[in-house]
Design an enzyme around this catalytic site. Sequence first.
Site, mmCIF file in Angstrom:
data_model
loop_
_atom_site.group_PDB
_atom_site.id
_atom_site.type_symbol
_atom_site.label_atom_id
_atom_site.label_comp_id
_atom_site.label_asym_id
_atom_site.label_seq_id
_atom_site.Cartn_x
_atom_site.Cartn_y
_atom_site.Cartn_z
ATOM 1 N N LYS A 112 12.010 -1.816 8.970
ATOM 2 C CA LYS A 112 11.096 -0.689 9.165
ATOM 3 C C LYS A 112 11.077 0.232 7.928
ATOM 4 O O LYS A 112 11.806 -0.005 6.971
ATOM 5 C CB LYS A 112 11.495 0.089 10.429
ATOM 6 C CG LYS A 112 11.243 -0.710 11.714
ATOM 7 C CD LYS A 112 9.771 -1.049 11.891
ATOM 8 C CE LYS A 112 9.431 -1.616 13.259
ATOM 9 N NZ LYS A 112 9.975 -2.959 13.534
HETATM 10 C C1 LIG Z 1 5.432 -1.988 17.657
HETATM 11 C C2 LIG Z 1 6.907 -2.064 17.921
HETATM 12 N N1 LIG Z 1 7.396 -1.495 19.025
HETATM 13 C C3 LIG Z 1 8.699 -1.523 19.315
HETATM 14 C C4 LIG Z 1 9.594 -2.148 18.500
HETATM 15 C C5 LIG Z 1 11.022 -2.218 18.932
HETATM 16 O O1 LIG Z 1 11.919 -1.777 17.979
HETATM 17 P P1 LIG Z 1 13.373 -2.438 17.855
HETATM 18 O O2 LIG Z 1 13.222 -3.760 17.207
HETATM 19 O O3 LIG Z 1 14.117 -1.456 16.993
HETATM 20 O O4 LIG Z 1 13.929 -2.528 19.218
HETATM 21 C C6 LIG Z 1 9.143 -2.760 17.325
HETATM 22 C C7 LIG Z 1 10.084 -3.448 16.426
HETATM 23 O O5 LIG Z 1 9.811 -4.400 15.767
HETATM 24 C C8 LIG Z 1 7.766 -2.725 17.028
HETATM 25 O O6 LIG Z 1 7.286 -3.300 15.930
#
Ligand SMILES: Cc1ncc(COP(=O)(O)O)c(C=O)c1O
Length: 388
Positions: A180
């Site tokens: 990210k």
């Molecule tokens: C659009 C979106 N929502 C939620 C998430 C969830 O984040 P995490 O991977 O930190 O759980 C991601 C992660 O890739 C994402 O791209």
Amino acid sequence: MIPISRPLTGPEEMKAVEKVFSSAWLGLGSTVLEFERAVQEYLGVKHAVAVNTGTSALHIALAGFGIGPGDEVIVPSITFAACVQSILALGATPVFAESHEDTLLLDVDDVKKRLTKKTKAVMPVHYCGNPCDLDALWALAEDRGLRVIEDAAHAFGSDYHGRKIGARGDAACFSFDPIKNITTGEGGAVVLGDDEAAERIRRMRILGIDKDTWLRYKNTRSYFYEVVSPGFRYHMPNFCAAVGLEQLKKLPGFIARRRAICRRYDEAFSGLKDVKPLKVDYATTAPHIYIVRVPEGRRDEFMELLKARGVGTGLHYIANHEQPYFKKYAASPLPRAESLWRRIVTIPLHCALSDADVETVIAAVQEFDRKDGAGRPAPGRIGKRVMP
Ligand SMILES: Cc1ncc(COP(=O)(O)O)c(C=O)c1O
């Protein structure tokens, strides 16, 4: 192979982690508090609750606003599965909605058509970091008594009407996973302005235990504790927060580099006949991923050509209402989402890309565009092949 994304960390992050390890307070503690304060200050928001993933941020943000069994939450079908799982984890029902063709952002007019008496929240996704039409959503939410829980996983550092995403509204959820805009290794945060909801979410992050967070912030804990609400073990540990603090210092440089790459891509791809970038305003967006649309039925050909030229590609995301576990929630047709996800491809975007890498990617995309597409497989077949 040029990867589509990768984190950029250095000796600063290593040193910060080492310091936490030598303090021997690795879990939730004072470094997390420091990180939360830095996030609050950067975004201009009252509360930041740091958690272990973006998915847990979504889960406890919904829970903190009382979403539960029998409630419906409207979510774009084209998004990461984390959105849908966070809704289902609360016993609520996801209601899938359409996204716009040229931005992949939630279509608010389509949301209006899917409202029912059970609708309690909308979960817009700031796709690629590009903000959704929050004004329209907030107006709708006010009118219908809904919550807007923003999935801002892609949008750390993006602006909306002169303020950071997350500075206004019910709650925004960030992800700090390895790729990210900033990373904490794995991690996330719920940011919000409401004091009571923040306290509920803070408690829920650590098993519903009252007051424990505040003691742990001082790198200590009590051996008497009271469990006063539902909760999960979702807190961010100190050593992840230490990485995040270093990454925050680098964020302005990261955003500038990401924007420069996106602008170069936009310039190189403007006027191509078959490859169409999304419409994103890079003056305000802190871009997370770069997506192009290719003609239906030619996505594999595009990905294979880029692979042959040493360029990695990805797919963000498969429409959730076509996923085996989610398709029972697809109550009404979503023709745009079904066409759109079969035409999108993610190309490399990260701060470790050199200018020469960027030109390699561009040359491969332009080579694809010069082809006439003869001999392409029938529409639909390509999409089905990549389904899990
Ligand atoms: C659009 C979106 N929502 C939620 C998430 C969830 O984040 P995490 O991977 O930190 O759980 C991601 C992660 O890739 C994402 O791209």
